[in-house]
Every structure is written in structure tokens, then in C-alpha cells.
Enzyme design. Sequence first.
Site, short mmCIF file in Angstrom:
data_model
loop_
_atom_site.label_atom_id
_atom_site.label_comp_id
_atom_site.label_asym_id
_atom_site.label_seq_id
_atom_site.Cartn_x
_atom_site.Cartn_y
_atom_site.Cartn_z
N ASP A 69 40.74 19.78 -60.03
CA ASP A 69 40.19 20.53 -58.90
C ASP A 69 39.21 19.65 -58.13
O ASP A 69 39.28 19.54 -56.90
CB ASP A 69 39.49 21.79 -59.42
N LYS A 86 37.37 12.80 -70.12
CA LYS A 86 35.98 12.46 -70.45
C LYS A 86 35.89 12.43 -71.98
O LYS A 86 35.03 13.08 -72.58
CB LYS A 86 35.05 13.51 -69.81
N TYR A 106 39.65 26.92 -67.18
CA TYR A 106 40.00 28.06 -66.33
C TYR A 106 40.44 29.31 -67.10
O TYR A 106 40.97 30.24 -66.50
CB TYR A 106 41.12 27.64 -65.35
N ASP A 109 34.55 9.87 -64.33
CA ASP A 109 33.45 9.42 -63.46
C ASP A 109 33.83 8.13 -62.74
O ASP A 109 33.67 7.98 -61.53
CB ASP A 109 32.12 9.31 -64.23
N ASP A 166 39.59 17.48 -54.12
CA ASP A 166 38.77 17.64 -52.90
C ASP A 166 38.29 16.26 -52.43
O ASP A 166 38.25 15.98 -51.22
CB ASP A 166 37.56 18.55 -53.14
C1 IPM Z 1 41.69 25.30 -55.69
C2 IPM Z 1 40.53 26.29 -55.70
C3 IPM Z 1 40.64 27.26 -56.87
C4 IPM Z 1 40.54 26.42 -58.15
C5 IPM Z 1 39.63 28.40 -56.90
C6 IPM Z 1 39.64 29.21 -55.63
C7 IPM Z 1 39.86 29.32 -58.07
O1 IPM Z 1 39.31 25.61 -55.68
O2 IPM Z 1 42.84 25.76 -55.67
O3 IPM Z 1 41.45 24.10 -55.67
O4 IPM Z 1 39.43 26.16 -58.63
O5 IPM Z 1 41.58 26.04 -58.66
MN MN Z 2 39.53 23.48 -55.37
#
Ligand code: IPM
Ligand code: MN
Length: 351
Positions: free
Chosen positions: A244, A187, A136, A220, A248
Site C-alpha cells: 500500500d 522487514k 489488513y 526502508d 503511493d
Molecule cells: C488502497 C487504499 C486502501 C488500502 C484503503 C482505502 C483501505 O489505500 O487501495 O491503496 O489500504 O488498501
Molecule cells: Mn493506498
Amino acid sequence: MKRVAVIAGDGIGPEVINEAVKTIALAKEVFAFELSLEPFDWGASKYLATGISMPEDGLEMLATEFDAIITGAFGDPRVPDNKHAADILLGMRFGLDLYINLRPIKLIAAKLCPLKDDRRDKVNFVVFRENTEGMYVFMGGNFKKGSADEVAVQEEINTRKGVERIITAAFEYARANQRKRVTMSDKSNVLTYGHDLWQRTFKEVAPRYPDIAANHLYVDVLAMWMVLDPERFDVIVTNNLFGDIVTDLGAALQGGLGMAASGNIHPGKVSLFEPVHGSAPQFAGKNVANPIAAILTSAMMLDYLGFKEAAVAIENAVELAVQHDETTQDIGGNLLTTEAGDAIRKYLQKA
Ligand code: IPM
Ligand code: MN
Ligand code: NAD
């Protein structure tokens, strides 16, 4: 008095943050504590109108005058390069040195989970995502951009200090919260320099916590076990990009992005709380987004600020609303955003 900066942001951000703010306001009444909520209009519209994403003294002001920040999301189709989001959101994560991105993966009702059978009862772990370096850092560049010979380079940065402090934070959290195991995920079989640093640092830090089990999984296979056997996990620590992605996936285990809360934390300093989800532009302005992620985020923030009783009461109120299907459509209800917020506050009022 504690001071909170409220940056609603873009897309569905203002709608879900509005529900979080109303819920905090009610919690203040029910539990009689003092807290000020001060709005800031930073986001895509302001950026497009003025060219300014965040005022020059913005970070300094947050660091010196505020105890916490709560935000919705940043991202708007009118800003294709997402410049304002990088300036504001990553600006706060980096500029305020919020090195812990704490993302709890806790399923509050089995019916929300896409997994089969009793696996659903075992979704309860937390991810410690490194939040100030990794992929990042925007280090890289292009050569011969736009041509057939184009080269693009983007570097991942791993520092000894950065890796050690997030791994240590994960173990400290495990110890303080009766968690039994820390799993480090990388990884290192392919990223033999950067992630080897994670390997060596983990092996050095883990023995300082003999009361906590320590193990390693490549990312993975970690993704596979998150689905096949989530019970294996207690505390996961990983780098910025993997954190990140896996959160999700974790959100999916909890019922979707509408359910997942997070904190960007530097212990003892001003910290930033935001739902895991983004600005979901297709839902913006329609009053349909699920406000639960934002409301659970407000509970995380109140906990951080020392209002533990209020935080627990908000979590309980969310659970009751979910049990009674007084929720938005993404998780099976038929309420609008504002109605789903009202349902939660109805249960909070009774607390
Ligand atoms: C998160 C988002 C952010 C990230 C983006 C919007 C920069 O996906 O907070 O999970 O990648 O950290
Ligand atoms: Mn995210
Ligand atoms: P997103 O999280 O905005 O949405 C993905 C999908 O998740 C949506 O289509 C929707 O189906 C579901 N969803 C998300 N939040 C929901 C909610 N509250 N209620 C119901 N369903 C919900 O991710 P995206 O579409 O990849 O990104 C949209 C924009 O948001 C992009 O600009 C992206 O960069 C940005 N983003 C910002 C943040 C942040 O500010 N923290 C986080 C992720 C993405």
C-alpha cells in the site's frame, strides 16, 4: 458476453468512473466487442441512508454473474470509521480471494516525474502487493480502552499459502512479461517471525525460476532506491501494508495519484479494477479530479478480459493527451475532468 459491475463509490469516484465508462463505451465501438456495464450504488450515501454497505448476496452475485468489477474509491468524511469502505472494498478483496494486487509503476511522460535527469526514463516496474492477509485482517483488540492504561493490539497475519502464492505469481508474471528480476521486500530484520516466513518462502520459490534474477531489499531501503535509482526494479513483491505504502510512492514517480492504476486479481476468476487513489473528498463534485488513473484502470481491466487491442489503444490515447497537455491541473494541464476524458477519447477515436 463479458459482464462488468461498475461501483462508482464515493467522493471523486463517480466522476472518474464516469470517464472510464465513457472510454470503455467508445472502445467497444472502435474495436467492435461486446461487454455489458452494470452500475451498483454501493457506497457511503447508501450506507448512511440504509445501514447497508453491501447486500448480503453481493459477493455471491459478483462471483457467479460477473467477469470483472471496476470501482472508483470508497471513503467519506461522514463515515469516520470507514466501515462501509472496509465492508465493500476489503470485503471484495478478501471475499473474492483477490490475492494479487497488481500495481504497475510506469511513467508515460518524463515531464510528469519529480525525479531529476535520466532517472526519469527508467521508471517502469510493477508491484505485486499481497492482498488477502498481512496487517489488513482486523485481528486485535483493546484492553482498558479510553483509560490511561489502555493497550491496543493489532496482529499481522502471514500464512505459508498466502506468501507462497503471491511470490509465485510475481515470478510467473516476470516470466510471461519478459521481466528479468523479482525483488522481494520485507522487514525481516525486525519482524523475525512473520517476515522470516517471507524470507524462507522466497528462497524456496526463486530457484524454480532460474531464468529470473531474484533479490531482496528491506522495505526502508527499497523506498530509498525507488527514488534514487528506479531502474533497479522490474517486479517487486511485498506484503499488504508495505505494498500500500510503496505504491503511493510509485504513484508519485508516475506524476501523482491521478495517474496510478491497479488490479485486484485472482487469475481466472472475477477480478476488481480500481485506481490507486482514494476518494479525495476535497475535490468531489468539482469536476477537477484527474480521470487518467481510472481510465488506465479500465485499460487494465479490458486487457484482463481479453480485449488487448482496445487496452493498448486506450493507453496510447492517454499518452497522446498527456503529450499535448490536454490534462487536468494536477499534472500541468488546465482541463476539467470531463474535458480531459474527452481529449483522451478524441485520440482513441482516431485509433
Ligand atoms: C488502497 C487504499 C486502501 C488500502 C484503503 C482505502 C483501505 O489505500 O487501495 O491503496 O489500504 O488498501
Ligand atoms: Mn493506498
Ligand atoms: P486520496 O488518494 O483520496 O487523496 C490524496 C491526494 O492525492 C489528494 O489530496 C489529491 O491531491 C491527490 N489525488 C488523488 N486522486 C487524485 C485524482 N484523481 N486527481 C487529482 N489528484 C488526486 O487519499 P486520502 O486523502 O488519504 O484519502 C481520502 C479517502 O479515500 C479516505 O477515506 C481514504 O480511506 C480513502 N481511500 C480509498 C481508496 C480506495 O477506495 N481504493 C484508496 C485510498 C484512500
